[in-house]
Each structure stands twice: as structure tokens, then as C-alpha cells.
Design a protein around this motif. Structure first.
Motif, PDB file in Angstrom:
ATOM      1  N   ARG A 138       0.748  -1.272   0.256  1.00  0.00           N
ATOM      2  CA  ARG A 138      -0.088   0.074   0.226  1.00  0.00           C
ATOM      3  C   ARG A 138       0.835   1.521  -0.110  1.00  0.00           C
ATOM      4  O   ARG A 138       1.944   1.359   0.306  1.00  0.00           O
ATOM      5  N   ASP A 195       5.637   4.328   1.233  1.00  0.00           N
ATOM      6  CA  ASP A 195       4.921   3.229   1.683  1.00  0.00           C
ATOM      7  C   ASP A 195       3.591   3.543   2.977  1.00  0.00           C
ATOM      8  O   ASP A 195       3.887   4.687   3.850  1.00  0.00           O
ATOM      9  N   GLU A 197       2.852   2.624   5.332  1.00  0.00           N
ATOM     10  CA  GLU A 197       2.926   2.006   7.100  1.00  0.00           C
ATOM     11  C   GLU A 197       3.998   3.178   7.761  1.00  0.00           C
ATOM     12  O   GLU A 197       4.166   3.041   8.790  1.00  0.00           O
ATOM     13  N   ASP A 198       4.526   4.137   6.553  1.00  0.00           N
ATOM     14  CA  ASP A 198       4.773   5.526   7.250  1.00  0.00           C
ATOM     15  C   ASP A 198       4.739   6.054   7.653  1.00  0.00           C
ATOM     16  O   ASP A 198       5.337   7.113   8.702  1.00  0.00           O
ATOM     17  N   SER A 200       0.805   7.399  10.044  1.00  0.00           N
ATOM     18  CA  SER A 200      -0.253   6.560  10.434  1.00  0.00           C
ATOM     19  C   SER A 200      -1.536   7.186  10.312  1.00  0.00           C
ATOM     20  O   SER A 200      -1.962   8.668  10.051  1.00  0.00           O
TER      21      SER A 200
END
Length: 279
Positions: A138, A195, A197-198, A200
Motif C-alpha cells: 500500500r 509506503d 506503513e510510514d 499513521s
């Protein structure tokens, strides 16, 4: 996909339909390639856009016609897609350096030949790349839509906006991604981001792109931006794709700008392209 064959087939189609109102997406559809990737490849191979090629061929042939007896400027202008003698004359002057009426006085014309793309084998140079299989991932992106024509100036300006407006404070911008959602689309999505995930959550103005599992060809670019990455794009299409055992899947491409001084001759970036083994 054999890119040399694809481009030559596209040129043949354009030559057969020069008198029609065809556009880049029409040509790309004939060779079954996404409009964005086809126009990029065409420009890298020929040094011009599809629109430029069509315009030059039409004006070249129009000049030939005007050398024939009993050919009126207005008739030739309409035949080659110009709405008026005035608009035709302006384009004709820019290309030939003379007006249509001066042709009758024996002034020299420019001739622009039909292109034929060939592979020229040169002394070998090393391209650093690797093939990696990756599961789906993602990406968090700040995105905008572009056409191939608007992207040339629009995407660099988009990057400037990303930093000048301090959008990067919401999410780091180290990835540039092109997403072509469907074949034949007139535009494409371009996103700046990272990314997912980097960061929140999803900051305001951003969206999440779900990238499917692919096999990726990842090319290492060394040198100052933007020249290094532009040169690698050129080499991928001219040197790697014609002889590689892989062909592109034209859904996405990613430019990965790694940490470091991007004005340095030793700066490293990457181009990621989804590929499949050639049948």
C-alpha cells in the motif's frame, strides 16, 4: 511486447490515417498499449511526441501538394485538418520557413520523412538492475491526474508544490508513482508519497493506492536529478526492453528517490517496473 515492432506498427497506422483527426490515445489503442506508456516510449525512441510527428508529416505532405498545379491553399489546408488558411499559413511558416504562397515562387521546402525505428547495436554498457517478486503493498500518495502532454511541465511543478506548500510534513515524498487504471484512458494518476506503513492514518488530501503482487524490474540510477533518472528511462526502452527476457505490465511504474543529496553525481535513485517473462 516488442517495442520496436509496436512503434513501427503505430507509425504505419498514423501514416494510413494522416488525413483523419486521430489522437495519441487512438494510436495507443491500435497497438494495445496504455496511452501513457506508449507515448512515453514513442517520445524516448523518436525524440518527439505523437502530435509533433503527425503535425510534421502533414505539413511536409501539404508542402508537396502545393508544388502541384491548380492546388489552392484553402483546399490543402482543409485536407490536412486546418480550419482556416490563416491557421494553416502560421503552422506552415513555422515548419517550412516560408508561406504557402511562396511555394509557388519556387522557394525551398522542408521534407519530413516517415520514420522507421531500427535497433542499432553499440558497444555494451552496464545497466544495474534486479528482478524481485513482491507481495501487494500500500502506498500513501498525494495525487493528481495528468495527460502525457501536460505531464512534461505539470509533474515537476507538482513536486515543487509538494514542498513549497509543505505538504511533505503530512507524509514524506520519496516515491513518485504513475497509475494507468484502464487501457485507452486519456489521462493517468500521478502520486507523490511513501509506503503507507510510514504514516499513521490517511492525512487530508492523500489517498491510498493498493499495488497488487508483481514481479518488478528495479533499475539503479546513479547521478544528479533529474538527468540520471531521465537517462535511465531512455536506456530502459532503447537498450533493455528490446533484448530482455521480460515485457512490461503497463499498470504502474514507481520512481524511488533514496535518501541523500540529489544534486550529487553519486546520488542513487531507482525505477521500478512491473514485468512478466516474455512468452
Amino acid at each position: 511486447m516488442e517495442w520496436i515492432q509496436v512503434i513501427n506498427c503505430a507509425i504505419e497506422y498514423m501514416e494510413q490515417h494522416l488525413l483523419e483527426d486521430i489522437r495519441a490515445e487512438d494510436v495507443a489503442g491500435q497497438v494495445h498499449i496504455s496511452s501513457f506508456h506508449f507515448q512515453r516510449a514513442f517520445h524516448l525512441f523518436t525524440g518527439m511526441t505523437i502530435g509533433e510527428y503527425l503535425r510534421k508529416r502533414k505539413l511536409s505532405l501539404a508542402g508537396e501538394e502545393l508544388t502541384k498545379e491548380n492546388k489552392k491553399v484553402i483546399d490543402v489546408a482543409l485536407k490536412y485538418g486546418y480550419d482556416s488558411p490563416e491557421s494553416f499559413s502560421k503552422a506552415f511558416l513555422r515548419f517550412h520557413g516560408i508561406t504557402p504562397h511562396q511555394v509557388k515562387k519556387g522557394k525551398e521546402l522542408k521534407y519530413f520523412h516517415k520514420l522507421v525505428i531500427k535497433i542499432i547495436v553499440e558497444s555494451g554498457t552496464v545497466m544495474d538492475y534486479r528482478i524481485e517478486k513482491k507481495e501487494g503493498f500500500r502506498l500513501l500518495v498525494y495525487a493528481r491526474r495528468f495527460t502525457e502532454e501536460s505531464s512534461r511541465e505539470g509533474i515537476p511543478a507538482f513536486w515543487e508544490e509538494y514542498y513549497q506548500k509543505e505538504i511533505y510534513k503530512k507524509a514524506p515524498g520519496y516515491l513518485g508513482i504513475c497509475a494507468q487504471e484502464k487501457m485507452g484512458a486519456k489521462d493517468f494518476l500521478y502520486g507523490i508519497g511513501c509506503d503507507a506503513e510510514d504514516v499513521s492514518g490517511v492525512p487530508e488530501g492523500f489517498e491510498v493506492l493498493n499495488i497488487p503482487a508483481y514481479t518488478w524490474a528495479i533499475f539503479k540510477c546513479v547521478g544528479a536529478m533529474p538527468a540520471a533518472i531521465q537517462d535511465m528511462w531512455d536506456r530502459i526502452y532503447r537498450e533493455w526492453l528490446p533484448g530482455a527476457g521480460y515485457e512490461l505490465i503497463t499498470d504502474y511504474d514507481i520512481e524511488n528517490y533514496l535518501p541523500g543529496d540529489n544534486t550529487s553525481d553519486s546520488y542513487v535513485s531507482e525505477i521500478w517496473l512491473p514485468v512478466k517473462e516474455r512468452a
